[in-house]
Design an enzyme around this catalytic site. Structure first.
Site, PDB file in Angstrom:
ATOM      1  N   ARG A  57       0.908  -1.166  -0.057  1.00  0.00           N
ATOM      2  CA  ARG A  57      -0.115  -0.145   0.018  1.00  0.00           C
ATOM      3  C   ARG A  57       0.978   1.186   0.041  1.00  0.00           C
ATOM      4  O   ARG A  57       0.268   1.979  -0.600  1.00  0.00           O
ATOM      5  CB  ARG A  57      -1.106   0.014   1.084  1.00  0.00           C
ATOM      6  CG  ARG A  57      -0.768   0.191   2.479  1.00  0.00           C
ATOM      7  CD  ARG A  57      -1.438  -0.791   3.507  1.00  0.00           C
ATOM      8  NE  ARG A  57      -0.773  -2.062   3.487  1.00  0.00           N
ATOM      9  CZ  ARG A  57      -1.163  -3.291   3.107  1.00  0.00           C
ATOM     10  NH1 ARG A  57      -2.412  -3.045   2.725  1.00  0.00           N
ATOM     11  NH2 ARG A  57      -0.429  -4.252   3.047  1.00  0.00           N
ATOM     12  N   THR A  58       1.990   1.196   0.637  1.00  0.00           N
ATOM     13  CA  THR A  58       2.689   2.589   0.724  1.00  0.00           C
ATOM     14  C   THR A  58       3.340   2.744  -0.742  1.00  0.00           C
ATOM     15  O   THR A  58       3.045   3.770  -1.301  1.00  0.00           O
ATOM     16  CB  THR A  58       3.753   2.281   1.678  1.00  0.00           C
ATOM     17  OG1 THR A  58       3.419   1.941   3.146  1.00  0.00           O
ATOM     18  CG2 THR A  58       4.679   3.787   1.862  1.00  0.00           C
ATOM     19  N   LYS A  86      24.925  -4.179  -6.897  1.00  0.00           N
ATOM     20  CA  LYS A  86      26.358  -4.193  -7.373  1.00  0.00           C
ATOM     21  C   LYS A  86      27.241  -3.475  -6.388  1.00  0.00           C
ATOM     22  O   LYS A  86      28.455  -2.871  -6.832  1.00  0.00           O
ATOM     23  CB  LYS A  86      26.386  -3.595  -8.768  1.00  0.00           C
ATOM     24  CG  LYS A  86      25.441  -4.297  -9.689  1.00  0.00           C
ATOM     25  CD  LYS A  86      25.531  -3.830 -11.028  1.00  0.00           C
ATOM     26  CE  LYS A  86      24.772  -4.490 -12.113  1.00  0.00           C
ATOM     27  NZ  LYS A  86      24.910  -3.815 -13.459  1.00  0.00           N
ATOM     28  N   ARG A 107      12.038   3.809   0.665  1.00  0.00           N
ATOM     29  CA  ARG A 107      11.988   2.474   1.484  1.00  0.00           C
ATOM     30  C   ARG A 107      13.208   1.653   1.520  1.00  0.00           C
ATOM     31  O   ARG A 107      13.695   1.456   0.578  1.00  0.00           O
ATOM     32  CB  ARG A 107      10.690   1.922   1.540  1.00  0.00           C
ATOM     33  CG  ARG A 107      10.494   0.738   2.531  1.00  0.00           C
ATOM     34  CD  ARG A 107       9.448  -0.242   2.681  1.00  0.00           C
ATOM     35  NE  ARG A 107       8.169   0.584   3.216  1.00  0.00           N
ATOM     36  CZ  ARG A 107       7.108   0.084   3.499  1.00  0.00           C
ATOM     37  NH1 ARG A 107       6.922  -1.170   3.268  1.00  0.00           N
ATOM     38  NH2 ARG A 107       6.280   1.131   3.962  1.00  0.00           N
ATOM     39  N   HIS A 135       8.180   5.944   9.893  1.00  0.00           N
ATOM     40  CA  HIS A 135       7.308   5.856   8.717  1.00  0.00           C
ATOM     41  C   HIS A 135       6.512   7.204   8.807  1.00  0.00           C
ATOM     42  O   HIS A 135       5.216   7.172   9.251  1.00  0.00           O
ATOM     43  CB  HIS A 135       6.572   4.700   8.879  1.00  0.00           C
ATOM     44  CG  HIS A 135       5.980   4.105   7.655  1.00  0.00           C
ATOM     45  ND1 HIS A 135       5.600   5.081   6.341  1.00  0.00           N
ATOM     46  CD2 HIS A 135       5.272   3.217   7.310  1.00  0.00           C
ATOM     47  CE1 HIS A 135       4.912   4.368   5.544  1.00  0.00           C
ATOM     48  NE2 HIS A 135       4.857   2.986   5.882  1.00  0.00           N
TER      49      HIS A 135
HETATM   50  C1  NCD Z   1       3.915  -0.966   7.880  1.00  0.00           C
HETATM   51  C2  NCD Z   1       5.312  -0.863   7.629  1.00  0.00           C
HETATM   52  O1  NCD Z   1       5.798  -1.188   6.599  1.00  0.00           O
HETATM   53  O2  NCD Z   1       6.167  -0.242   8.399  1.00  0.00           O
HETATM   54  N1  NCD Z   1       3.127  -1.043   6.678  1.00  0.00           N
HETATM   55  C3  NCD Z   1       2.731  -0.017   6.142  1.00  0.00           C
HETATM   56  O3  NCD Z   1       3.609   0.709   5.596  1.00  0.00           O
HETATM   57  N2  NCD Z   1       1.677   0.153   5.969  1.00  0.00           N
HETATM   58  C4  NCD Z   1       3.562  -1.838   9.052  1.00  0.00           C
HETATM   59  C5  NCD Z   1       4.132  -3.393   8.775  1.00  0.00           C
HETATM   60  O4  NCD Z   1       4.770  -3.685   7.987  1.00  0.00           O
HETATM   61  O5  NCD Z   1       3.874  -4.026   9.619  1.00  0.00           O
END
Ligand code: NCD
Length: 338
Positions: A57-58, A86, A107, A135
């Site tokens: 989703r992110t 690499k 990320r 986050h």
């Molecule tokens: C979370 C994350 O990646 O920190 N998910 C998200 O981005 N909605 C939570 C998780 O992975 O448990």
């Protein structure tokens, strides 16, 4: 803060007025998020989406949010698909990718990596999660959801009660959310975890210093009885030394219809950043709650689109121009209302 050109790395960079501005802009994005109207305000702009840890989703909502504002998205997914496999450094990657993008969402599994990347980037960088650290956009969408859900409960962001449950040690969403809560009035925070997975002491101290009442416990049932929001989280198995160690905690706290009905007030809002671990041995948020009106997890994901659209509009300085570049859509969607 001045949003134009800013990096979004940690919620600690926000003041209350900044959060309110993001929410105000998010409130205007509904017709575009629902595809009733289309805007080309970011036509020509490119989002570089660099996701070096699993994400659904992110990554997709960053991409969709940028597309919905008329921009284009370019993606790199997984370290093995990037030249980092690499041995390329964060510095070089940032210099290169920022030549191809107008904003970058990233990320990465290591704490602090996104900030290091941002220092070398020539365009704004948004932290989509750096290891167990932060986050920030998830915390914004969580808080936006809390504020919407509390309406009608006679509660506000300056006066409510929340229980956070699960892996509070490695869960970056709850770290960011707690820090964000420090900007608001009087919040009662109940932190429910096994002692080994407790919220970092520094975050607890920050909550207390902000005047919030904090309770630390490992009892699920009693802690959900007097709160407005229950925020469940997944055991972050990828952060443990071994799967065996993670398995000691998976399934330790299970919120299901029976427990919810027995202990919580009926209008207590159920949240989770998702993904929830629905495998039988974990099942931290049971699917038997899926039709419960208090379950807000998919309202949360829908709100994520609005908040991420608002952030992009603010970072690129177009929040007041979205409507000027808009028109009605000419096609029909079969989507049912939420
Ligand atoms: C979370 C994350 O990646 O920190 N998910 C998200 O981005 N909605 C939570 C998780 O992975 O448990």
């Amino acid at each position: 803060m001045d949003f134009i050109g800013a990096n979004i790395l940690s919620v600690s960079q926000f003041e209350r007025a900044d959060i309110e501005r993001v929410f105000e802009v998010a409130d205007t994005m509904g017709p575009y998020a629902r595809r009733e109207k289309v805007t080309r305000v970011l036509e020509g702009a490119i989002l570089g989406n660099m996701f070096l840890e699993p994400s659904t989703r992110t990554r997709l909502s960053f991409g969709a949010a940028f597309n919905l504002l008329g921009g284009t998205v370019r993606e790199t997914v997984g370290i093995s698909a990037s030249a980092m496999a690499k041995g390329e450094s964060l510095y070089d990657t940032a210099r290169v990718l920022s030549g191809y993008s107008d904003v970058i969402c990233m990320r990465h599994p290591q704490e602090g990596s996104v900030a290091e990347f941002a220092a070398a980037s020539r365009v704004p960088v948004v932290n989509g999660g750096d290891g167990a650290n932060e986050h920030p956009t998830q915390a914004l969408l969580d808080l936006y959801t809390i504020s919407k859900e509390l309406r009608g409960h006679g509660r506000t962001l300056d006066d409510f009660r929340i229980a956070m449950i699960g892996d509070l040690r490695y869960g970056r969403t709850v770290h960011s959310l707690c820090k964000l809560l420090c900007l608001f009035g009087s919040v009662q925070v109940v932190l429910v975890s096994p002692p080994e997975l407790a919220m970092p002491e520094a975050v607890v101290e920050q909550l207390r210093a902000a005047g919030h009442r904090v309770t630390v416990t490992d009892q699920l049932e009693t802690s959900i009885s007097g709160v407005d929001i229950v925020y469940s989280t997944r055991i972050q198995e990828e952060r443990f030394a071994s799967q065996e160690e993670a398995n000691l905690y998976r399934g330790r706290f299970r919120l299901n219809r029976e427990i919810f009905t027995r202990y919580a007030q009926p209008n207590t809002v159920i949240m989770h950043p998702l993904p929830r671990d629905s495998r039988a041995e974990a099942s931290e948020l049971d699917t038997d709650l899926d039709e419960h009106p208090s379950l807000a997890i998919f309202r949360q994901t829908d709100n994520g689109l609005l908040v991420r659209m608002a952030l992009f509009a603010l970072l690129l300085g177009v929040e007041d121009k979205v409507d000027r570049y808009s028109r009605e859509v000419c096609w029909h969607s079969r989507r049912n209302p939420a």
